[in-house]
Enzyme design. Structure first.
Site, PDB file in Angstrom:
ATOM      1  N   ASP A  45       0.834  -1.210   0.000  1.00 35.95           N
ATOM      2  CA  ASP A  45       0.000   0.000   0.000  1.00 35.95           C
ATOM      3  C   ASP A  45       0.866   1.256   0.000  1.00 35.95           C
ATOM      4  OD1 ASP A  45      -2.149   1.667   0.208  1.00 35.95           O
ATOM      5  OD2 ASP A  45      -2.903   0.861   2.096  1.00 35.95           O
ATOM      6  N   ASP A  46       0.860   1.982  -1.094  1.00 35.50           N
ATOM      7  CA  ASP A  46       1.598   3.239  -1.222  1.00 35.50           C
ATOM      8  C   ASP A  46       3.122   3.048  -1.295  1.00 35.50           C
ATOM      9  OD1 ASP A  46      -0.959   4.243  -0.871  1.00 35.50           O
ATOM     10  OD2 ASP A  46      -0.412   5.718   0.656  1.00 35.50           O
ATOM     11  N   CYS A  85      -6.115   4.033  -3.452  1.00 34.46           N
ATOM     12  CA  CYS A  85      -6.298   2.675  -2.920  1.00 34.46           C
ATOM     13  C   CYS A  85      -7.496   1.899  -3.462  1.00 34.46           C
ATOM     14  CB  CYS A  85      -6.400   2.734  -1.408  1.00 34.46           C
ATOM     15  SG  CYS A  85      -4.958   3.464  -0.633  1.00 34.46           S
ATOM     16  N   ARG A  89      -7.384  -1.254  -6.234  1.00 39.37           N
ATOM     17  CA  ARG A  89      -7.741  -2.621  -5.815  1.00 39.37           C
ATOM     18  C   ARG A  89      -8.912  -3.160  -6.639  1.00 39.37           C
ATOM     19  NH1 ARG A  89      -5.079  -2.946  -0.513  1.00 39.37           N
ATOM     20  NH2 ARG A  89      -3.768  -1.125  -0.785  1.00 39.37           N
ATOM     21  N   LYS A 138      -5.543  -5.353   3.824  1.00 38.32           N
ATOM     22  CA  LYS A 138      -6.523  -4.277   3.634  1.00 38.32           C
ATOM     23  C   LYS A 138      -7.402  -4.555   2.419  1.00 38.32           C
ATOM     24  CE  LYS A 138      -5.991   0.309   1.833  1.00 38.32           C
ATOM     25  NZ  LYS A 138      -5.279   1.594   1.898  1.00 38.32           N
ATOM     26  N   HIS A 140     -10.749  -2.631   1.334  1.00 37.70           N
ATOM     27  CA  HIS A 140     -11.040  -1.303   0.772  1.00 37.70           C
ATOM     28  C   HIS A 140     -11.916  -1.305  -0.476  1.00 37.70           C
ATOM     29  CE1 HIS A 140      -9.338   3.063   1.095  1.00 37.70           C
ATOM     30  NE2 HIS A 140     -10.631   2.959   1.339  1.00 37.70           N
ATOM     31  N   SER A 163      -8.575   1.867   4.867  1.00 37.38           N
ATOM     32  CA  SER A 163      -7.221   2.346   5.211  1.00 37.38           C
ATOM     33  C   SER A 163      -7.068   2.650   6.697  1.00 37.38           C
ATOM     34  CB  SER A 163      -6.899   3.614   4.419  1.00 37.38           C
ATOM     35  OG  SER A 163      -6.809   3.328   3.054  1.00 37.38           O
ATOM     36  N   HIS A 232       1.594   2.488   3.889  1.00 36.60           N
ATOM     37  CA  HIS A 232       0.636   3.599   3.973  1.00 36.60           C
ATOM     38  C   HIS A 232       0.732   4.201   5.374  1.00 36.60           C
ATOM     39  CE1 HIS A 232      -3.260   5.630   3.975  1.00 36.60           C
ATOM     40  NE2 HIS A 232      -3.541   5.223   2.757  1.00 36.60           N
ATOM     41  N   ASP A 284      -0.167  -0.773  -4.680  1.00 35.32           N
ATOM     42  CA  ASP A 284      -1.438  -0.243  -5.207  1.00 35.32           C
ATOM     43  C   ASP A 284      -1.331   1.150  -5.811  1.00 35.32           C
ATOM     44  OD1 ASP A 284      -1.149   1.192  -2.800  1.00 35.32           O
ATOM     45  OD2 ASP A 284      -3.303   1.205  -2.413  1.00 35.32           O
ATOM     46  N   ASN A 285      -0.327   1.921  -5.395  1.00 38.76           N
ATOM     47  CA  ASN A 285      -0.109   3.261  -5.972  1.00 38.76           C
ATOM     48  C   ASN A 285       1.236   3.773  -5.473  1.00 38.76           C
ATOM     49  OD1 ASN A 285      -2.587   3.862  -3.698  1.00 38.76           O
ATOM     50  ND2 ASN A 285      -0.662   4.920  -3.364  1.00 38.76           N
ATOM     51  N   LYS A 305       1.466   9.344  -5.618  1.00 39.65           N
ATOM     52  CA  LYS A 305       0.065   8.977  -5.392  1.00 39.65           C
ATOM     53  C   LYS A 305      -0.881  10.140  -5.702  1.00 39.65           C
ATOM     54  CE  LYS A 305      -2.925   7.538  -1.533  1.00 39.65           C
ATOM     55  NZ  LYS A 305      -2.950   6.888  -0.219  1.00 39.65           N
TER      56      LYS A 305
HETATM   57 MG    MG Z   1      -2.528   2.928  -1.517  1.00 37.97          MG
END
Ligand code: MG
Length: 482
Positions: A45-46, A85, A89, A138, A140, A163, A232, A284-285, A305
């Site tokens: 995540d991130d 996010c 996903r 996660k 989301h 998140s 994240h 994811d980003n 992001k």
């Molecule tokens: Mg993310």
């Protein structure tokens, strides 16, 4: 008819290496394909492009990811469908642009919508072929009961509904703005109110769930989706990695993610499953740059992001399947998360959904015969609900006039508190990503033909998914679950 299609698909599956030879006249992957593989999909995540050693990180070590890269294939032009996010996903799990399925942007704890029960997730696709399916991390894609993973194909789920910064204790949370975050097991509350001490243990616990699932299902085909909520913000790390990186808390967190990957790889090895398991790692980003020393790095790419510059949606991606994907190799062709769904469906001989999906089977790019090319004419990058901000085709990327965000010239965030983005006006501009991956030189004036072609490609998606920037309504979008 469906039976015939199935048979043809399965024949195609079994003869995949031969097809590669026929297409290219060059060597096939080392071994013929035996049985459909297990799949472990790790989605952080991130985490930025530059936050993995094999992709250029030097501030902290990532030995397990680097090992995965040596034993597998690195994808240096790999993209998520939207640099945020939920949308990212949604695309990963359905093979669709998030706008097609009504899930752009990020859902909050009080969002009433989520993934529709008429969409097909990767887990449901794997269930068609009798796979055991599990997830830790996660989700989301909606936090109401009908949206949770166990209602969308996963036999097991342990993790967070959304998140971990949508949390009353996050330094940026306004009083009363967020309810407590529950930790869920299946569709039940495992712990109603996540504490900082709990957050420290999440990466470890998610890895343990993955290992337990692999041990339990070693005799069946399985699909496991490991989606750590790190790196994240807010950043937390367990005792075993506190102050270990020498690069601050962010480096410690990446080291713990790397450790989690190592735990998964070790479980596969211990169960003699390495040769029959496709492991996929990506994020994811890109980095959430306003968090300064609590954000990662997009490496050589621009911004992060929440933007459609490469730093937002280009991710580090590694895949390993010994004997089927060439070891220690690099794929420089573009690829997007939406392509994983049809590619994995082809690998296991599963039917594609009857509704439209946007991804295409890119197996040759994984198998690696030289000369394999991406089959898409273009990839489309939407942001801010339904704004079509950029189109990518081959080496060309065309931006349409819009407002992005940047931290350039701004006071950086520090130790968990963000700095403030300023708006960044982006003019219509054309970049050649092969010669200018940092997106610095607008060449639209010198490349009228490329400009015209990408503008035409944009029109085709505007007619289908719409575009708020040009006031075009969608015709091919489906509603989210409500
Ligand atoms: Mg993310």
């Amino acid at each position: 008819m469906r039976l015939i299609t199935n048979l043809l698909r399965q024949t195609a599956l079994l003869s995949t290496p031969l097809l590669c030879i026929a297409q290219t006249g060059l060597a096939a992957p080392e071994k013929p394909q035996a049985s459909p593989p297990n799949v472990v999909l790790i989605f952080t995540d991130d985490q930025g492009y530059g936050d993995v050693g094999a992709f250029g990180a030097t501030a902290f070590p990532t030995p397990n990811l680097d090992r995965l890269a040596r034993e597998g294939r690195r994808f240096t032009d790999f993209h998520v469908a939207q640099a945020v996010c939920s949308a990212s996903r949604a695309a990963l799990l359905t093979g669709c642009y998030p706008n097609r399925i009504g899930l752009p942007g990020a859902l909050g704890p009080n969002s009433k919508n989520g993934i529709s029960s008429s969409e097909t997730t990767l887990a449901q696709m794997f269930k068609q072929k009798g796979y055991a399916t599990g997830m830790a991390g996660k989700w989301h894609l909606g936090s109401k009961p009908q949206f949770l993973p166990t209602r969308h194909g996963f036999d097991e789920f342990f993790g967070l509904p959304y998140s971990s910064d949508m949390w009353p204790l996050h330094p940026e949370a306004k009083p009363g703005s967020y309810p407590p975050i529950p930790l869920l097991e299946g569709d039940r509350v495992f712990k109603p109110d996540l504490t900082p001490a709990d957050q420290e243990q999440l990466t470890t616990q998610f890895a343990q769930r993955a290992v337990k699932f692999i041990d339990k299902n070693k005799g069946n085909p399985f699909f496991f989706y490991l989606a750590p909520n790190a790196p994240h913000v807010p950043l937390y790390v367990s005792e075993k990695f506190k102050d270990k990186s020498g690069a601050g808390l962010y480096g410690d967190v990446i080291m713990e993610i790397d450790w989690a990957v190592g735990e998964v790889l070790e479980a596969l090895k211990r169960n003699n499953l390495e040769d029959n398991t496709l492991v996929i790692f990506t994020s994811d980003n890109g980095p959430w740059l306003s968090y300064g020393n609590h954000a990662g790095s997009a490496g050589p790419f621009r911004e992060g992001k929440g933007t459609n510059f490469e730093g937002g949606h280009r991710e580090p991606c590694i895949m390993r399947w010994p004997g089927h994907l060439p070891a220690n190799s690099i794929c420089k062709e573009p690829l997007m998360t939406i392509d994983l769904f049809p590619t994995l469906a082809r690998l296991i001989g599963a039917e594609l959904p009857t509704h439209k999906i946007d991804g295409l089977d890119v197996w040759p790019l994984l198998a690696g015969p030289p000369g394999a090319r991406n089959p898409h004419e273009a990839y489309y990058f939407y942001y801010n609900q339904n704004d079509l901000q950029a189109v990518r085709s081959g080496d060309w990327k065309l931006f349409f006039t819009h407002t992005a965000r940047t931290m350039n010239g701004q006071e950086p965030g520090r130790d968990g508190r963000p700095g403030k983005y300023r708006p960044l006006p982006v003019a219509a501009s054309l970049y050649n990503l092969a010669t200018d991956p940092g997106e610095t030189q607008d060449v639209s004036a010198q490349q009228p033909e490329a400009l015209k072609r990408l503008e035409e490609l944009a029109e085709t998606i505007r007619a289908d998914l719409g575009d708020d920037l040009t006031n075009r309504p969608p015709t091919g979008a489906r509603p989210p679950g409500m």
